[in-house]
Design a protein around this motif. Structure first.
Motif, short mmCIF file in Angstrom:
data_model
loop_
_atom_site.label_atom_id
_atom_site.label_comp_id
_atom_site.label_asym_id
_atom_site.label_seq_id
_atom_site.Cartn_x
_atom_site.Cartn_y
_atom_site.Cartn_z
N ARG A 138 -1.58 50.77 7.42
CA ARG A 138 -0.58 50.17 7.89
C ARG A 138 -1.16 49.27 6.56
O ARG A 138 -0.12 48.28 6.41
CB ARG A 138 -0.50 49.23 9.57
N GLN A 139 -2.02 49.49 5.95
CA GLN A 139 -2.48 47.95 5.40
C GLN A 139 -2.37 48.55 4.06
O GLN A 139 -2.25 49.16 3.51
CB GLN A 139 -4.07 47.60 5.35
N ALA A 140 -1.63 47.47 2.72
CA ALA A 140 -0.91 47.58 1.66
C ALA A 140 -3.06 48.95 0.47
O ALA A 140 -4.04 47.38 0.84
CB ALA A 140 -0.73 46.45 1.35
N PRO A 141 -2.75 49.39 -0.11
CA PRO A 141 -3.88 49.37 -1.36
C PRO A 141 -4.32 48.30 -1.68
O PRO A 141 -5.18 48.12 -1.78
CB PRO A 141 -2.62 50.72 -1.90
N GLU A 142 -3.17 47.87 -2.31
CA GLU A 142 -3.84 46.15 -3.03
C GLU A 142 -4.48 46.08 -1.79
O GLU A 142 -5.77 44.99 -2.86
CB GLU A 142 -2.70 45.63 -3.19
N GLU A 143 -4.45 45.27 -0.98
CA GLU A 143 -5.23 44.61 0.20
C GLU A 143 -6.27 45.55 0.69
O GLU A 143 -7.60 44.43 0.46
CB GLU A 143 -4.31 44.14 0.79
N ILE A 144 -6.88 46.01 0.58
CA ILE A 144 -7.71 46.88 1.12
C ILE A 144 -8.04 46.93 -0.36
O ILE A 144 -9.39 46.63 0.34
CB ILE A 144 -8.05 48.15 1.12
N SER A 145 -8.07 47.06 -1.39
CA SER A 145 -8.22 47.21 -2.90
C SER A 145 -9.70 45.35 -3.18
O SER A 145 -10.58 45.14 -3.19
CB SER A 145 -7.33 47.23 -4.25
N GLU A 146 -8.39 44.52 -2.96
CA GLU A 146 -8.98 43.19 -2.58
C GLU A 146 -10.26 43.15 -1.52
O GLU A 146 -10.81 41.69 -1.91
CB GLU A 146 -7.97 42.77 -2.46
N ALA A 147 -10.54 43.35 -0.79
CA ALA A 147 -11.31 42.96 0.46
C ALA A 147 -12.16 43.88 -0.56
O ALA A 147 -13.84 43.43 -0.05
CB ALA A 147 -10.90 43.49 1.53
N MET A 148 -12.51 45.04 -0.90
CA MET A 148 -13.55 45.90 -1.47
C MET A 148 -14.15 45.50 -2.21
O MET A 148 -15.51 44.80 -2.47
CB MET A 148 -12.92 47.28 -1.28
N ARG A 149 -13.26 44.80 -3.39
CA ARG A 149 -14.03 43.16 -3.62
C ARG A 149 -14.45 42.24 -3.23
O ARG A 149 -15.64 42.27 -4.07
CB ARG A 149 -12.99 42.93 -5.14
N ALA A 150 -14.01 41.81 -2.64
CA ALA A 150 -15.36 40.52 -2.02
C ALA A 150 -16.26 41.08 -1.35
O ALA A 150 -17.34 40.18 -1.94
CB ALA A 150 -13.67 39.75 -0.84
N ILE A 151 -16.39 42.31 -1.05
CA ILE A 151 -17.26 42.77 -0.64
C ILE A 151 -18.12 43.14 -1.36
O ILE A 151 -19.30 42.71 -0.95
CB ILE A 151 -16.92 43.75 0.64
N ALA A 152 -18.27 43.52 -2.68
CA ALA A 152 -18.64 44.13 -3.64
C ALA A 152 -19.12 42.73 -4.20
O ALA A 152 -20.29 43.13 -4.25
CB ALA A 152 -18.27 45.63 -4.59
N GLU A 153 -18.55 41.87 -3.91
CA GLU A 153 -18.88 40.66 -4.95
C GLU A 153 -19.40 39.36 -3.84
O GLU A 153 -19.71 38.18 -4.08
CB GLU A 153 -17.47 40.04 -5.87
N ARG A 154 -19.98 39.35 -2.94
CA ARG A 154 -20.51 38.85 -1.64
C ARG A 154 -21.91 38.31 -2.03
O ARG A 154 -22.77 39.21 -3.06
CB ARG A 154 -20.42 39.71 -0.38
N GLU A 155 -22.43 37.08 -2.01
CA GLU A 155 -23.44 36.78 -1.95
C GLU A 155 -24.62 37.82 -1.49
O GLU A 155 -24.78 37.76 0.01
CB GLU A 155 -23.82 34.98 -1.78
N ASP A 156 -26.13 37.43 -1.72
CA ASP A 156 -27.37 37.16 -0.98
C ASP A 156 -27.56 36.66 -0.02
O ASP A 156 -26.93 35.62 -0.42
CB ASP A 156 -27.86 38.43 -1.85
N SER A 157 -27.08 37.06 1.40
CA SER A 157 -27.93 36.46 3.11
C SER A 157 -29.42 36.64 2.98
O SER A 157 -29.64 35.90 3.88
CB SER A 157 -26.94 36.40 3.63
N THR A 158 -29.91 37.74 2.55
CA THR A 158 -31.72 38.03 2.64
C THR A 158 -32.24 36.48 2.82
O THR A 158 -32.93 36.63 3.71
CB THR A 158 -32.31 38.55 2.22
N GLU A 159 -32.83 35.54 2.17
CA GLU A 159 -33.31 34.52 2.23
C GLU A 159 -32.87 33.43 3.12
O GLU A 159 -33.77 33.18 4.10
CB GLU A 159 -33.35 33.28 0.93
#
Length: 256
Positions: free
Chosen positions: A169-190
């Motif tokens: 049901r989601q638009a491909p453009e929005e799925i792609s944007e969410a994946m981009r945000a995931i790929a660019e997330r900060e490292d939270s380990t520390e």
């Protein structure tokens, strides 16, 4: 303003449920009523572009955390337990980093703290390209087989199909944007070692996306955290074994 599914509840406390990629906030349906019936005010927001939430090209996990804080302010919430599964876990950690004073507790489900390796980043870019070329069905075909325990995948086709439908049901453009945000997330380990609020880590024992070993590593880094592994559950542990998941979550909330 973010759109959300919600349940009124009572005065026991506030709970934000942050959903996984690339399903919608409807994945939290098995949790909304039980939490409300136990007295909690609970909402499950949708990420930008999903369901009826407006698009926001270029959004980041921090952008989403800021909007969650604005949503809480609009609702009059002074604090909340932030429950995040997979992508929602990335958002929960971003929220804590930015708004520790608004975080009553954290529940990190089937997620990880580390940023993508170069190889993982490259795989995500290939995923985005494939979804833009072939549509949301491509995302469902790649993701759904990895979401559930083997037994669930074989014996509960209605749940598998409902999950697939929530993706297509989601638009491909929005799925792609969410994946981009995931790929660019900060490292939270520390940051994990600096978490001071009560923290629960939940993971499906059969999760092949974020394994129990990853959950155990996070548990070891967060002072005073509790780890719960759910048997016969995969990556979407709240859907795979909702009764067990709800029991663990409610026990955590009542301990606050």
């Amino acid at each position: 303003m973010l759109t959300f599914n919600g349940a009124a509840g009572g005065d026991a406390g506030n709970v934000l449920l942050l959903h996984a990629f690339p399903v919608s906030s409807q994945m939290w349906e098995p949790q909304l009523a039980p939490l409300a019936e136990s007295g909690y005010r609970v909402i499950a927001p949708a990420v930008y572009g999903f369901e009826s939430t407006p698009s926001r090209p270029g959004w980041s996990m921090d952008d989403y955390a800021h909007d969650l804080a604005r949503l809480m302010e609009a609702l009059g919430w002074k604090s909340a337990t932030i429950v995040g599964l997979s992508m929602g876990g990335y958002q929960a950690m971003a929220f804590y980093r930015l708004y520790p004073e608004l975080t009553k507790s954290l529940v990190l489900c089937d997620t990880r703290a580390n940023a993508d390796t170069p190889q993982a980043f490259s795989v995500r870019q290939e995923f985005r390209k494939a979804v833009m070329e072939k549509g949301a069905e491509e995302a469902a075909a790649r993701m759904v087989p990895n979401f559930f325990a083997k037994e669930t995948y074989e014996s509960n086709p209605s749940l598998v199909e409902k999950t697939r439908e929530s993706i297509v049901r989601q638009a491909p453009e929005e799925i792609s944007e969410a994946m981009r945000a995931i790929a660019e997330r900060e490292d939270s380990t520390e940051m994990l070692t600096e978490i001071t609020c009560p923290t629960l880590i939940v993971n499906g024992m059969e999760d092949i996306v974020t394994t129990p070993e990853i959950a155990a590593t996070m548990h070891a880094l967060i002072p005073g955290s509790k780890l719960e592994l759910i048997p016969d559950a995969g990556h979407l542990s709240n859907l795979d074994q909702p009764a067990i998941f709800n029991g663990i979550l409610l026990e955590h909330l009542r301990s606050l």
